[in-house]
Design an enzyme around this catalytic site. Sequence first.
Site, PDB file in Angstrom:
ATOM      1  N   GLY A   1       0.813  -1.208   0.000  1.00  0.00           N
ATOM      2  CA  GLY A   1       0.000   0.000   0.000  1.00  0.00           C
ATOM      3  C   GLY A   1       0.846   1.257   0.000  1.00  0.00           C
ATOM      4  O   GLY A   1       0.533   2.240  -0.696  1.00  0.00           O
ATOM      5  N   ASP A   2       1.933   1.250   0.765  1.00  0.00           N
ATOM      6  CA  ASP A   2       2.853   2.390   0.794  1.00  0.00           C
ATOM      7  C   ASP A   2       3.483   2.590  -0.580  1.00  0.00           C
ATOM      8  O   ASP A   2       3.681   3.719  -1.028  1.00  0.00           O
ATOM      9  CB  ASP A   2       3.957   2.163   1.834  1.00  0.00           C
ATOM     10  CG  ASP A   2       3.412   1.760   3.186  1.00  0.00           C
ATOM     11  OD1 ASP A   2       2.330   2.244   3.552  1.00  0.00           O
ATOM     12  OD2 ASP A   2       4.056   0.944   3.871  1.00  0.00           O
TER      13      ASP A   2
END
Length: 305
Positions: free
Chosen positions: A250-251
């Site tokens: 996600g990052d």
Amino acid sequence: MVYTVTFNPAIDYIVRTDELIVGRTNRSSSEQMFVGGKGINVSAVLAELGIKSKALGFVAGFTGRAIEDGVTEKGVETDFVHLESGCSRINVKIKSGEETELNGQGPQIPEAAIEQLFVKLDELRDGDVLVLAGSIPNTLPSDIYEKILARLSDRKIKTVVDATKDLLLNVLKYKPFLIKPNNHELGEMFGVELKTEEEIIFYAKKLREMGAVNVLISMAGDGAILVDEHGEIHKCGVCKGTVKNSVGAGDSMVAGFIAGTTRAPGFENGDYEYALKLGTATGGATAFSDDLAKKDEIFELLKQL
């Protein structure tokens, strides 16, 4: 310049063992250590994509020094606040069929250290990007995100907030440039269970009405949906590959999206369809790797989209 804030960075100690027996001495078959933290992950992936960033946050003790060294080795400039006591945390992840995690709490963060961080944030100028990502340790005020955005509200800074529920809802009044909840987190914000793409788009638009400029909804194997600042809807499927690692995906998507909307050689400024595709490819490159995404893997996956 892109700035990222990681309030509670960590060393992720990953241990693999053929069998884990509780209450007995277990021996590992392999071990790895990675510098962890959502903001740090964003900075590291941005560096892979050729975009400079500065990592901010708090570090302490010998583990803090190791984190700082590890971030620097990734090509990221650092300006952490050094705490006088305690040690930055170590998160133990045991992989034996299923994965078991034991995450450290981290050091106490005094008021004076928070003020030091604020002073560093005061250096941001119009046109900079600030990424606030992850949960808030219990040693910090629960409204720290709001305090930071309020302090910077008189400047034209693009803020990116990757957090959950109230942490995210409470900052919408400051009009963050990008927020990235997943579909489950989106439903939790409004107390509903989202079952269809139409429902996801409906509530993503509500977040825009509440102040968010761009709303990016990740949906795991179902791809991602972006409602951009013009109200236009963009959809993107997922890349094909074998998932090895969910940590940091996600990052990485956030980093790819930022890269896609940053004025830098090789990137198309303001093209949200491209930014969504680059974010998707970058998240996939991390998911298909043992560590964070590498540039060659990112652009190879981008061809699929």
